[in-house]
Motif scaffolding. Sequence first.
Motif, PDB file in Angstrom:
ATOM      1  N   UNK A 203     -10.491  11.951  -4.378  1.00 34.21           N
ATOM      2  CA  UNK A 203      -9.165  11.450  -4.757  1.00 34.21           C
ATOM      3  C   UNK A 203      -8.470  10.891  -3.514  1.00 34.21           C
ATOM      4  N   UNK A 204      -7.911   9.679  -3.659  1.00 33.14           N
ATOM      5  CA  UNK A 204      -7.298   9.041  -2.495  1.00 33.14           C
ATOM      6  C   UNK A 204      -5.907   8.483  -2.769  1.00 33.14           C
ATOM      7  N   UNK A 205      -5.496   8.401  -4.043  1.00 29.94           N
ATOM      8  CA  UNK A 205      -4.188   7.829  -4.354  1.00 29.94           C
ATOM      9  C   UNK A 205      -3.770   8.263  -5.755  1.00 29.94           C
ATOM     10  N   UNK A 206      -2.453   8.286  -5.963  1.00 27.81           N
ATOM     11  CA  UNK A 206      -1.905   8.573  -7.282  1.00 27.81           C
ATOM     12  C   UNK A 206      -0.732   7.640  -7.530  1.00 27.81           C
ATOM     13  N   UNK A 207      -0.692   7.010  -8.700  1.00 24.63           N
ATOM     14  CA  UNK A 207       0.397   6.102  -9.063  1.00 24.63           C
ATOM     15  C   UNK A 207       1.147   6.732 -10.235  1.00 24.63           C
ATOM     16  N   UNK A 208       2.306   7.365  -9.954  1.00 26.68           N
ATOM     17  CA  UNK A 208       3.040   8.062 -11.015  1.00 26.68           C
ATOM     18  C   UNK A 208       3.447   7.160 -12.176  1.00 26.68           C
ATOM     19  N   UNK A 209       3.797   5.915 -11.888  1.00 32.04           N
ATOM     20  CA  UNK A 209       4.249   5.007 -12.948  1.00 32.04           C
ATOM     21  C   UNK A 209       3.185   4.801 -14.021  1.00 32.04           C
ATOM     22  N   UNK A 210       1.920   4.838 -13.618  1.00 31.14           N
ATOM     23  CA  UNK A 210       0.811   4.659 -14.566  1.00 31.14           C
ATOM     24  C   UNK A 210       0.079   5.969 -14.860  1.00 31.14           C
ATOM     25  N   UNK A 211       0.502   7.066 -14.180  1.00 28.35           N
ATOM     26  CA  UNK A 211      -0.185   8.359 -14.317  1.00 28.35           C
ATOM     27  C   UNK A 211      -1.672   8.190 -14.023  1.00 28.35           C
ATOM     28  N   UNK A 212      -1.952   7.467 -12.940  1.00 29.72           N
ATOM     29  CA  UNK A 212      -3.309   7.045 -12.618  1.00 29.72           C
ATOM     30  C   UNK A 212      -3.752   7.624 -11.272  1.00 29.72           C
TER      31      UNK A 212
END
Length: 138
Positions: free
Chosen positions: A101-110
């Motif tokens: 895991x290297x990134x999380x985008x809360x807006x897309x829950x991705x």
Amino acid sequence: AGELSIEEAMQKCLDEKDDVKFMVGDVNLFLTKDDLTGFLSAEIEVMIAEPHFRGKGYAKEAVMEMMAYGSTKLAIKRFNCKINEDNERSLNLFESLKYKRCNYVPAFREIELEYIVNGRILSQNGTLASINGNFQIL
């Protein structure tokens, strides 16, 4: 043992039903080139269309073969994927292949995961070496 050529993997992704062959899903690479290093990276995605074909190893084999092709023929140095945080099966699949895991985008829950090709991940015949479902760095 357990290693497939690209042709064998593609054939395995076909299933027979009443003498009619059809694809059960697809796997894709979306290539980008790093402006500073010149290295290629690829976003990889896999989809098994019919629910009754899921959980049978098709996605894992397709991803492994696509990674073998991408790293050997296209000199890809980094693979990444973007997965919805609720898609536990896909997260487990890529983490079983040593993606981190290297990134999380809360807006897309991705959640973004990556695999850095930092050594030889290929066996002698050009397929990925796999031990208990994990890549062996040769």
